[in-house]
Write a protein that holds these residues in place. Structure first.
Motif, PDB file in Angstrom:
ATOM      1  N   ALA A  99       0.822  -1.206   0.000  1.00 49.66           N
ATOM      2  CA  ALA A  99       0.000   0.000   0.000  1.00 49.66           C
ATOM      3  C   ALA A  99       0.858   1.258   0.000  1.00 49.66           C
ATOM      4  O   ALA A  99       0.555   2.235  -0.704  1.00 49.66           O
ATOM      5  CB  ALA A  99      -0.933  -0.007   1.208  1.00 49.66           C
ATOM      6  N   TRP A 100       1.949   1.234   0.765  1.00 47.97           N
ATOM      7  CA  TRP A 100       2.841   2.391   0.771  1.00 47.97           C
ATOM      8  C   TRP A 100       3.519   2.574  -0.576  1.00 47.97           C
ATOM      9  O   TRP A 100       3.746   3.706  -1.018  1.00 47.97           O
ATOM     10  CB  TRP A 100       3.870   2.258   1.885  1.00 47.97           C
ATOM     11  N   ALA A 101       3.862   1.480  -1.230  1.00 45.33           N
ATOM     12  CA  ALA A 101       4.427   1.590  -2.582  1.00 45.33           C
ATOM     13  C   ALA A 101       3.427   2.240  -3.527  1.00 45.33           C
ATOM     14  O   ALA A 101       3.781   3.074  -4.369  1.00 45.33           O
ATOM     15  CB  ALA A 101       4.836   0.204  -3.094  1.00 45.33           C
ATOM     16  N   SER A 102       2.153   1.862  -3.400  1.00 39.04           N
ATOM     17  CA  SER A 102       1.106   2.467  -4.221  1.00 39.04           C
ATOM     18  C   SER A 102       0.959   3.950  -3.916  1.00 39.04           C
ATOM     19  O   SER A 102       0.766   4.772  -4.818  1.00 39.04           O
ATOM     20  CB  SER A 102      -0.221   1.742  -3.976  1.00 39.04           C
ATOM     21  N   ARG A 103       1.057   4.324  -2.636  1.00 37.85           N
ATOM     22  CA  ARG A 103       0.953   5.739  -2.274  1.00 37.85           C
ATOM     23  C   ARG A 103       2.097   6.550  -2.864  1.00 37.85           C
ATOM     24  O   ARG A 103       1.896   7.653  -3.382  1.00 37.85           O
ATOM     25  CB  ARG A 103       0.956   5.864  -0.750  1.00 37.85           C
ATOM     26  N   MET A 104       3.303   6.001  -2.784  1.00 41.59           N
ATOM     27  CA  MET A 104       4.453   6.717  -3.335  1.00 41.59           C
ATOM     28  C   MET A 104       4.312   6.894  -4.850  1.00 41.59           C
ATOM     29  O   MET A 104       4.662   7.945  -5.404  1.00 41.59           O
ATOM     30  CB  MET A 104       5.743   5.964  -3.019  1.00 41.59           C
ATOM     31  N   ALA A 105       3.811   5.858  -5.525  1.00 37.57           N
ATOM     32  CA  ALA A 105       3.606   5.959  -6.973  1.00 37.57           C
ATOM     33  C   ALA A 105       2.568   7.032  -7.296  1.00 37.57           C
ATOM     34  O   ALA A 105       2.718   7.800  -8.259  1.00 37.57           O
ATOM     35  CB  ALA A 105       3.168   4.607  -7.532  1.00 37.57           C
ATOM     36  N   TRP A 195      -3.319 -15.271 -12.974  1.00 31.40           N
ATOM     37  CA  TRP A 195      -4.405 -15.260 -13.947  1.00 31.40           C
ATOM     38  C   TRP A 195      -5.416 -14.149 -13.661  1.00 31.40           C
ATOM     39  O   TRP A 195      -5.967 -13.540 -14.597  1.00 31.40           O
ATOM     40  CB  TRP A 195      -5.102 -16.623 -13.987  1.00 31.40           C
ATOM     41  N   ALA A 196      -5.664 -13.876 -12.395  1.00 36.73           N
ATOM     42  CA  ALA A 196      -6.527 -12.737 -12.062  1.00 36.73           C
ATOM     43  C   ALA A 196      -5.899 -11.441 -12.567  1.00 36.73           C
ATOM     44  O   ALA A 196      -6.589 -10.565 -13.106  1.00 36.73           O
ATOM     45  CB  ALA A 196      -6.760 -12.680 -10.548  1.00 36.73           C
ATOM     46  N   GLN A 197      -4.584 -11.313 -12.405  1.00 38.21           N
ATOM     47  CA  GLN A 197      -3.870 -10.138 -12.909  1.00 38.21           C
ATOM     48  C   GLN A 197      -3.922 -10.070 -14.427  1.00 38.21           C
ATOM     49  O   GLN A 197      -4.054  -8.981 -15.012  1.00 38.21           O
ATOM     50  CB  GLN A 197      -2.421 -10.177 -12.429  1.00 38.21           C
ATOM     51  N   PHE A 198      -3.840 -11.210 -15.080  1.00 37.80           N
ATOM     52  CA  PHE A 198      -3.877 -11.262 -16.544  1.00 37.80           C
ATOM     53  C   PHE A 198      -5.181 -10.676 -17.082  1.00 37.80           C
ATOM     54  O   PHE A 198      -5.185  -9.789 -17.940  1.00 37.80           O
ATOM     55  CB  PHE A 198      -3.708 -12.714 -17.006  1.00 37.80           C
ATOM     56  N   TRP A 199      -6.313 -11.163 -16.576  1.00 35.04           N
ATOM     57  CA  TRP A 199      -7.609 -10.685 -17.061  1.00 35.04           C
ATOM     58  C   TRP A 199      -7.851  -9.234 -16.665  1.00 35.04           C
ATOM     59  O   TRP A 199      -8.461  -8.471 -17.417  1.00 35.04           O
ATOM     60  CB  TRP A 199      -8.721 -11.570 -16.532  1.00 35.04           C
ATOM     61  N   ALA A 200      -7.359  -8.847 -15.482  1.00 38.30           N
ATOM     62  CA  ALA A 200      -7.538  -7.463 -15.054  1.00 38.30           C
ATOM     63  C   ALA A 200      -6.806  -6.506 -15.990  1.00 38.30           C
ATOM     64  O   ALA A 200      -7.332  -5.434 -16.344  1.00 38.30           O
ATOM     65  CB  ALA A 200      -7.047  -7.285 -13.619  1.00 38.30           C
ATOM     66  N   GLY A 331     -10.021   5.853 -10.491  1.00 39.78           N
ATOM     67  CA  GLY A 331      -8.893   5.991  -9.583  1.00 39.78           C
ATOM     68  C   GLY A 331      -9.028   5.121  -8.349  1.00 39.78           C
ATOM     69  O   GLY A 331      -8.018   4.702  -7.763  1.00 39.78           O
ATOM     70  N   ILE A 332     -10.275   4.824  -7.933  1.00 36.13           N
ATOM     71  CA  ILE A 332     -10.480   3.990  -6.743  1.00 36.13           C
ATOM     72  C   ILE A 332     -10.078   2.543  -7.011  1.00 36.13           C
ATOM     73  O   ILE A 332      -9.249   1.983  -6.287  1.00 36.13           O
ATOM     74  CB  ILE A 332     -11.944   4.092  -6.269  1.00 36.13           C
ATOM     75  N   SER A 337      -5.769  -2.038  -7.308  1.00 33.62           N
ATOM     76  CA  SER A 337      -5.015  -2.881  -8.237  1.00 33.62           C
ATOM     77  C   SER A 337      -3.513  -2.650  -8.134  1.00 33.62           C
ATOM     78  O   SER A 337      -2.730  -3.512  -8.549  1.00 33.62           O
ATOM     79  CB  SER A 337      -5.479  -2.611  -9.680  1.00 33.62           C
ATOM     80  N   CYS A 338      -3.109  -1.497  -7.615  1.00 30.04           N
ATOM     81  CA  CYS A 338      -1.674  -1.204  -7.482  1.00 30.04           C
ATOM     82  C   CYS A 338      -1.045  -1.877  -6.277  1.00 30.04           C
ATOM     83  O   CYS A 338       0.184  -1.950  -6.193  1.00 30.04           O
ATOM     84  CB  CYS A 338      -1.454   0.319  -7.402  1.00 30.04           C
ATOM     85  N   TRP A 339      -1.892  -2.327  -5.312  1.00 32.95           N
ATOM     86  CA  TRP A 339      -1.266  -2.953  -4.144  1.00 32.95           C
ATOM     87  C   TRP A 339      -1.749  -4.380  -3.900  1.00 32.95           C
ATOM     88  O   TRP A 339      -1.001  -5.201  -3.372  1.00 32.95           O
ATOM     89  CB  TRP A 339      -1.463  -2.088  -2.895  1.00 32.95           C
ATOM     90  N   ALA A 340      -2.981  -4.706  -4.284  1.00 32.27           N
ATOM     91  CA  ALA A 340      -3.539  -6.021  -3.952  1.00 32.27           C
ATOM     92  C   ALA A 340      -2.730  -7.181  -4.523  1.00 32.27           C
ATOM     93  O   ALA A 340      -2.355  -8.100  -3.780  1.00 32.27           O
ATOM     94  CB  ALA A 340      -4.994  -6.092  -4.402  1.00 32.27           C
ATOM     95  N   PRO A 341      -2.438  -7.228  -5.835  1.00 32.49           N
ATOM     96  CA  PRO A 341      -1.708  -8.406  -6.345  1.00 32.49           C
ATOM     97  C   PRO A 341      -0.327  -8.553  -5.739  1.00 32.49           C
ATOM     98  O   PRO A 341       0.123  -9.670  -5.481  1.00 32.49           O
ATOM     99  CB  PRO A 341      -1.641  -8.146  -7.859  1.00 32.49           C
ATOM    100  N   PHE A 342       0.353  -7.438  -5.478  1.00 32.42           N
ATOM    101  CA  PHE A 342       1.692  -7.530  -4.893  1.00 32.42           C
ATOM    102  C   PHE A 342       1.626  -7.955  -3.433  1.00 32.42           C
ATOM    103  O   PHE A 342       2.499  -8.682  -2.949  1.00 32.42           O
ATOM    104  CB  PHE A 342       2.404  -6.188  -5.027  1.00 32.42           C
ATOM    105  N   ALA A 343       0.594  -7.514  -2.722  1.00 32.60           N
ATOM    106  CA  ALA A 343       0.425  -7.963  -1.340  1.00 32.60           C
ATOM    107  C   ALA A 343       0.139  -9.460  -1.303  1.00 32.60           C
ATOM    108  O   ALA A 343       0.696 -10.190  -0.469  1.00 32.60           O
ATOM    109  CB  ALA A 343      -0.709  -7.190  -0.679  1.00 32.60           C
TER     110      ALA A 343
END
Length: 520
Positions: A99-105, A195-200, A331-332, A337-343
């Motif tokens: 989440a912090w990585a997403s905030r910095m981005a 695969w969830a990331q692929f379709w997203a 944006g929501i 999507s910027c933090w969930a798959p990496f978490a």
């Protein structure tokens, strides 16, 4: 290339850490290539005389620098930064770190758009370059190098010390072999996440690629007076309108990145009841709030559904305001999507490491501050007592480096103990390669999305003149905007159709995310 870089970084025994050397060197490469991109014409002019050859060489140098920047920033710097989060944080903090990585981005996006919207040359003069683009490349290069250096200095990354020669001497053939085996034989949950990331990303790619043009084109197609559409700087106006929508989009993304993680349960969190110390009414209220907080899997699924529900309205948008609203609303889900798959990946990688650490340990770790002595007094203290020969370990399967550290990090300790303690938090022994595979599942949808867009544009908007080319207008040599931009109010908007198809793909991603709970 990112999985290959991940394999090399995973097995790096540099005294500065596994990720730090790649991050630092990669950031300097990015900075250099950004400067080459900004000053391509001046650099080429030193070596090539004026003429058509200089122009062509300048284009080649600029294009190559773009490729180099893309490779270094995405395949090296960003991949190792994400791996560093997986390596250093315990499982309960993986979501917070992502989440912090997403905030910095998100902050970086806002700063970038702000820089692009002001007259840098008028404010700072020509000290950093005589054009807006040159000054932006300087600021971007300095910001990246500064951020990476601060991260490298602040993070206590552990140094990998292998106790087997087989893990020290690895050829290209073996690296590629491990990369292939790992990609084909992914653990079930990691494969499901990919695969969830692929379709997203089949859904997200057309949005990220075409949203600015879609906003500007919608305005000129449905709202702008005809006299406005005939201006010579229509292309620039399209860019400005689209950039304004992205500023709003990035603002919503940043706010969501700050607030949403507090409302989402960590993957390893459990809904707990509160002690009876506060008044009974407050206890009941807190219990209700805790009960309605979704877990990360549910939040990611909802984000797919929200993006799909938003982009389904894309073909029906007929105004600048509504189109900007749809872009901003995305944006929501983009923040999630910027933090969930990496978490999720961080949790699964560490979980696999904990499971494997109970079997055998083949390496040990020491803090980077003591790395200079790792071949002397510290190494023998950490070698696990094992009777397995190198041959026996090799026959068990692929060589896996066991990287473990305690949940409570003692930075004053010269060595790491409790290597076999499964209750301790384990660093991701294959974080680089697994995150690289996730990047593959993020990149392949871009090819799919491009192919889909090509089909849609070929059917709905064929044979259009590109911006900057002269149309066949009776010999006047002037370009007409309606030759490259679709201003037909009766026909369908090709970009909106691509976004609609992306919404359908997001529904598939939502179903794939829903099934995560059933994958073990």
């Amino acid at each position: 290339m990112q999985p290959l870089v991940g394999v090399i970084a995973d097995r790096s025994t540099s005294k500065y850490g596994r990720r730090r050397p790649f991050m630092v060197i990669g950031s300097f490469v990015v900075g250099l290539c950004l400067l080459v991109m900004g000053w391509a014409s001046e650099i080429v002019a030193v070596f090539v005389p004026a003429g058509e050859t200089r122009k062509n060489v300048t284009i080649v140098v600029a294009v190559l620098s773009i490729y180099a920047v893309d490779f270094a920033i995405n395949r090296i710097v960003q991949a190792c930064c994400r791996s560093l989060i997986v390596d250093t944080l315990p499982i309960p903090q993986q979501q917070l770190g992502s989440a912090w990585a997403s905030r910095m981005a998100a902050i970086g996006h806002l700063i970038g758009y702000a820089i692009g919207s002001v007259d840098m040359v008028g404010i700072f003069g020509t000290a950093m370059g005589d054009s807006q683009f040159k000054q932006m490349t300087v600021i971007a290069a300095l910001a990246l190098i500064f951020s990476v250096l601060v991260t490298s200095y602040a993070v206590n990354e552990r140094v990998l010390v292998s106790v087997r020669d087989a893990d020290r001497k690895i050829g290209v053939r073996r690296i590629l072999s491990q990369l292939f085996r790992t990609t084909v034989n992914l653990p079930p949950r990691i494969r499901a996440i990919c695969w969830a990331q692929f379709w997203a990303w089949i859904g997200w790619f057309p949005f990220l690629f075409y949203s600015t043009t879609w906003v500007g084109e919608t305005y000129f197609r449905y709202e702008a007076p005809k006299s406005t559409a005939e201006k010579s700087d229509t292309l620039g106006e399209v860019g400005r309108l689209g950039s304004l929508s992205l500023v709003v989009f990035s603002t919503i993304t940043f706010i969501s990145s700050v607030l949403l993680p507090f409302g989402v349960l960590s993957p390893e969190s459990k809904r707990s009841t509160y002690t009876p110390r506060p008044p009974l009414g407050i206890i009941r209220l807190l219990n209700k709030i805790s009960f309605v907080r979704p877990d990360l899997q549910t939040a990611w699924m909802i984000s797919h559904l929200m993006f799909a529900a938003t982009m389904i309205f894309a073909p029906f948008s007929r105004s600048l305001g509504f189109t900007t609203f749809l872009v901003a609303l995305c944006g929501i889900p983009w923040a999630v999507s910027c933090w969930a798959p990496f978490a999720f990946m961080g949790v699964e990688i560490n979980r696999l490491a904990i499971q494997s650490s109970s079997k055998s340990s083949s390496v040990t770790m020491i803090t980077s501050s003591r790395a200079s002595n790792r071949h002397s007094a510290y190494l023998p203290l950490d070698i696990p007592d094992t009777n397995d020969s190198d041959l026996e370990l090799e026959e068990r399967g692929p060589s896996i480096l066991r990287l473990n550290h305690n949940l409570s990090d003692d930075t004053d300790s010269d060595t790491e103990s409790n290597l076999g303690d499964t209750s301790a938090s384990s660093t991701g022994e294959l974080a680089g390669i697994y995150l690289g595979v996730l990047n593959v599942y993020t990149t392949l949808p871009q090819f799919v999305g491009t192919f889909i867009s090509w089909i849609v544009f070929s059917i709905l908007e064929p044979a259009r003149v590109q911006p900057g080319e002269a149309a066949d207008d009776g010999g006047s040599g002037e370009q007409k905007d309606d030759e490259w931009m679709n201003l037909n109010t009766d026909g369908p908007n090709a970009i909106a159709v691509c976004l609609f198809i992306g919404a359908l793909s997001a529904l598939v991603a939502a179903e794939a995310t829903r099934r995560l709970k059933y994958v073990r």
